[in-house]
Scaffold this motif. Structure first.
Motif: not given
Ligand SMILES: [Zn+2]
Ligand SMILES: [Zn+2]
Length: 337
Positions: A149, A43, A330, A41, A62-63
């Motif tokens: 996410c 982030a 992604r 991500c 975090h995904e």
């Molecule tokens: Zn994210």
């Protein structure tokens, strides 16, 4: 302590390396997971570039999609073998005004995967069960990971516009979130204008159902001229130029939803905001119900991300490609074990 191969940020702003690290055994309310896939991500880049971190070394990510291997004490309703999705939101206090009103994402006492505790870009991870979501066995891990996410944020951002079927939304940024947002907006019956600097990303947006695609430059003026403006604009990129253009694109009473994090400090033109009755909304993650909806939609084939899979060992190189804006859709690490 349990050894696992993981993408590790050794120190603030330090390089990311893939190495074996020890993670703690699952504590109260936590489970040990074997991770199947974890998406990369934007982030993660922000975390890797922060001067101050809650902890280091830190496992990023975090995904993630994984299967429960072992339960810590006090875990009810979950069994070894269950397949789950995990997000940035790891745990919250459960008692503050935000937690009590379905807005746990704003809990001041939250902990976050891949930020204030070890994340999911790893073969194994330990996570609290509080915000885990069930993921059906038949859905492919690589495609489901980004939903935790990018998908969650994109779906809830579209809900946040408050638009109804037939209204027009402009989506700025056709990256990881954007290409999912097109599908969710179509699901809600919205007419979609997709905007990006990259022609290949716009091609993907057209394939996914965008009615019109526009290059980023002067997109605001073009939309004003062509339609008298749009009912809402959602900015799914961190570009300050995109925020400026999205604001210009709004018609009277329009809503601007901002969801791409960066250090940009865009100007807010007061005359237009006030006299056109513009609403500006900051948007972050979503509700737990919206997270579950994302997987229900995916089971119906709606909101399936375009992914580029890679082995965990390639994480540093893929982060560099993400930083340069080279990825379409992604990037998702698929674990070998
Ligand atoms: Zn994210
Ligand atoms: Zn709370």
């Amino acid at each position: 302590m349990l050894p696992t191969l993981a993408a590790v940020l050794r120190a603030p702003c330090g390089p990311v390396s893939v190495e074996t690290i020890s993670i703690p055994e699952p504590g109260r309310g936590e489970v040990l997971l074997r991770i199947e896939a974890c998406g990369l991500c934007h982030a993660d880049l922000l975390v890797a570039g922060m001067q101050k971190l809650p902890m280091a070394p830190l496992v990023l990510g975090h995904e993630g999609i994984g299967r429960i291997e072992a339960l810590g004490p006090g875990v009810d309703g979950w069994r070894a073998g269950d397949r789950v999705g995990l997000t940035f939101l790891a745990a919250t206090c459960g008692q503050c005004e935000y937690c009590r009103t379905g807005r746990e994402r704003f809990c001041p006492w939250q902990s976050n995967m891949g930020f204030s505790r070890h994340g999911l870009m790893a073969e194994r991870a330990v996570a609290p069960v509080q915000y885990m979501v069930r993921v059906p066995d038949e859905l492919p891990a690589a495609e489901m990971a980004p939903l935790c996410c990018a998908g969650w944020s994109a779906w809830s951002a579209i809900c946040e516009t408050g638009l109804e079927a037939g209204q027009r939304v402009a989506l700025f940024g056709m990256g990881g979130l954007g290409h999912l947002a097109v599908q969710y907006a179509r699901e809600r019956g919205l007419r979609v204008v997709a905007i990006d600097v990259s022609e290949s990303k716009l091609r993907l947006a057209r394939r996914l159902g965008a009615e019109l695609t526009l290059p980023a430059e002067d997109a605001g003026r073009t939309l004003l001229k062509q339609f008298g403006g749009v009912d809402a604009a959602v900015v799914l990129t961190s570009s300050a130029d995109a925020i400026r253009e999205s604001f210009r694109a709004l018609k009277r009473g329009g809503t601007l939803v901002l969801t791409g994090l960066s250090n940009a400090r865009p100007e807010l033109p007061l005359f237009e905001t006030i006299l056109k009755g513009i609403t500006v909304r900051g948007h972050y993650l979503g509700t737990h119900e919206q997270l579950e909806q994302v997987f229900q939609l995916a089971a119906r084939g709606i909101g399936r991300p375009q992914v580029e899979t890679y082995p965990l060992s390639e994480t540093p190189r893929m982060m560099e490609r993400l930083r340069r804006g080279e990825l379409v859709g992604r990037a998702v690490a698929v674990m070998e074990t």
